[in-house]
Write a protein that holds these residues in place. Structure first.
Motif, mmCIF file in Angstrom:
data_model
loop_
_atom_site.group_PDB
_atom_site.id
_atom_site.type_symbol
_atom_site.label_atom_id
_atom_site.label_comp_id
_atom_site.label_asym_id
_atom_site.label_seq_id
_atom_site.Cartn_x
_atom_site.Cartn_y
_atom_site.Cartn_z
ATOM 1 N N PHE A 105 0.840 -1.190 0.000
ATOM 2 C CA PHE A 105 0.000 0.000 0.000
ATOM 3 C C PHE A 105 0.877 1.241 0.000
ATOM 4 O O PHE A 105 1.691 1.445 0.898
ATOM 5 N N LYS A 107 0.111 5.227 -0.435
ATOM 6 C CA LYS A 107 -1.002 6.169 -0.541
ATOM 7 C C LYS A 107 -0.848 7.135 -1.712
ATOM 8 O O LYS A 107 -1.815 7.446 -2.413
ATOM 9 N N ILE A 124 -1.915 -5.672 0.683
ATOM 10 C CA ILE A 124 -2.196 -5.445 2.109
ATOM 11 C C ILE A 124 -1.532 -6.538 2.954
ATOM 12 O O ILE A 124 -1.676 -7.725 2.668
ATOM 13 N N ASP A 129 -3.119 -0.626 6.878
ATOM 14 C CA ASP A 129 -3.182 -0.367 5.438
ATOM 15 C C ASP A 129 -4.537 -0.783 4.864
ATOM 16 O O ASP A 129 -5.060 -0.144 3.950
#
Length: 211
Positions: A105, A107, A124, A129
């Motif tokens: 992950f 962002k 994940i 996350d």
């Protein structure tokens, strides 16, 4: 992005398996490897495989390779593996790829993907996350690596989810494990290097008969 997620879920409910193919480091330096890759994909299609991912590569010729595969194998639901940077994300923006995946992950990557309507399924490995991915609107996540996280982890995630989530498992999965994992919480699975030379073995052949 929601439409792309729904479409992928629809494909994976028909056949909950993705075969991932990663290119060797010298792939673009040896001409016959391109031909061998196309033959490999054709063979997988003949076996009944419907979903295939090709690993992302920084070589400029990679984009043309993906376009060639898309044009040659229209029945294959084609995706891209290993989106781990903004550069890799930008390189798929013109390809009209239905989905791609990241091993973890990130962002920034996912916010940019959402902005440009690119489906980059987050990898994940922890609940934090997972919650962030849900907050960004993901209804599909990839649990990675399954070989370490197993079934207990996905049970923990199901206790924490606030909406329906489609769980894809990846990482160290063998064809002999497909049935057990699908019966214990995973909605779809990714199989790669554990499938020798990306050629279906007897366990996978038996499994495919149900799809």
């Amino acid at each position: 992005m929601e439409v792309k997620q729904n479409n992928l879920i629809k494909f994976l409910r028909i056949q909950p398996l993705i075969v991932v193919i990663r290119l060797e480091n010298d792939f673009f330096n040896i001409s016959h490897k391109r031909k061998n890759l196309l033959l490999k994909i054709e063979k997988l299609s003949d076996y009944g495989i419907k979903n295939i991912e090709i690993g992302w590569d920084s070589n400029p010729e990679w984009v043309n390779l993906i376009l060639e595969i898309k044009n040659k194998f229209k029945s294959i639901n084609l995706g891209v593996a290993s989106i781990t940077s903004i550069k890799s994300l930008e390189s798929i923006s013109s390809l009209d790829i239905k989905y791609s995946m990241s091993p973890f992950f990130n962002k920034e990557i996912h916010l940019n993907a959402i902005k440009y309507n690119q489906l980059v399924i987050p990898g994940i490995s922890n609940i934090k996350d997972f919650e962030e991915a849900m907050n960004l609107g993901y209804k599909i996540v990839k649990i990675y690596p399954v070989s370490k996280l197993g079934i207990n982890f996905i049970n923990d995630l199901k206790e924490n989810k606030k909406k329906d989530i489609f769980f894809i498992g990846a990482g160290g999965i063998k064809s002999e494990n497909l049935k057990k994992l699908l019966e214990n919480g995973y909605d779809a699975l990714v199989i790669g290097k554990e499938l020798r030379n990306q050629t279906p073995d007897k366990d996978l052949e038996i499994w495919l008969k149900n799809y």
